[in-house]
Design an enzyme around this catalytic site. Structure first.
Site: not given
Length: 260
Positions: A151, A166
């Site tokens: 990401s 995350y």
């Protein structure tokens, strides 16, 4: 089954895509893209019924062999059993897309041990389990392609949809891929990452208000929000014949947000 010399992709080949049953997710789009390009596809998802449904959909649309498997990727024994089943039912296992993951918008000062471990367990440990199981098959056949779905949050230090836990887990996937590239290269296996930015997926759904979209568009030189197909296309390239000399690299699929 068509055989191939070491390090060359066999004509008949299978790719595993984890987290591939979300209706508007990167995994599902990747399963479709790979099947369209001639891959047999193993669809893995926590939701077994959804995984079977997507596998049937892909098979019907493209005429490729598929299977849908319900798996919690944090279950190491389950991951190895899934790969064993794939080896028995589908053509030679060549590709793996580590897409399964969960987000965590919790600010760092509020993150509990439970939340931290939950995110790391799915996003990182899950990738470790399925990768080790799949890589053993790839190494035995002397050919393989691994792609980790990371990401932009891993590179920019979080964002709107994923914060500390995350971002840390996705950053770990980048290092994991580079290590795999070094260690598994002699076995004919490449390992790379894609790092999506603002992509219109189910994770973003509900949070992507029109106001927020306009702010994002100001940061994107390409002038639009990314689609799951934008990411799936890069993944398919890295898994395919033209990606054989790329390993240990990260493709930033972000519409130019890092240079805006």
């Amino acid at each position: 089954m068509t055989s191939a010399t070491p390090h060359e992709l066999p004509t008949e080949r299978t790719a595993i895509v984890t987290g591939a049953a979300s209706p508007r997710g990167i995994g599902r789009a990747t399963a479709h893209r790979l099947a369209r390009e001639g891959w047999a596809v193993a669809v893995i998802d926590l939701d077994e019924n959804a995984a079977r449904s997507v596998a049937a959909e892909v098979a019907e649309n493209y005429g490729q062999a598929t299977c849908g498997i319900g798996l919690d990727v944090t279950d190491r024994a389950g991951a190895f059993a899934a790969v064993e089943r794939i080896n028995a039912e589908l053509p030679q296992l060549v590709g793996l897309v580590n897409n399964a993951g969960i987000s965590s918008p919790t600010p760092f000062l509020e993150v509990t041990d439970e939340e931290w471990r939950r995110v790391i367990d799915v996003n990182l440990h899950g990738a470790f389990h399925i990768t080790q199981a799949a890589a053993r098959t790839m190494a035995a056949n002397e050919v393989g392609r691994i792609v980790n779905v990371a990401s932009a949050s891993a590179q920019r230090g979080g964002g709107v949809y994923g914060r500390a836990a995350y971002s840390a887990s996705k950053a770990a996937l980048l290092g994991f891929a580079r290590t795999l590239a070094r260690e598994l290269g002699p076995h004919g296996i490449t390992a790379n990452s894609v790092s999506p930015g603002s992509i219109d997926t189910d994770i973003m759904g509900g949070r992507l208000s029109e106001d927020r979209k306009q702010v994002l568009l100001q940061e994107l030189p390409v002038g639009r929000i990314g689609t799951v197909d934008d990411v799936a296309g890069v993944i398919a390239f890295l898994l395919g014949p033209d990606g054989g000399y790329l390993t240990g690299v990260t493709y930033d699929v972000n519409g130019g947000s890092h240079i805006a």
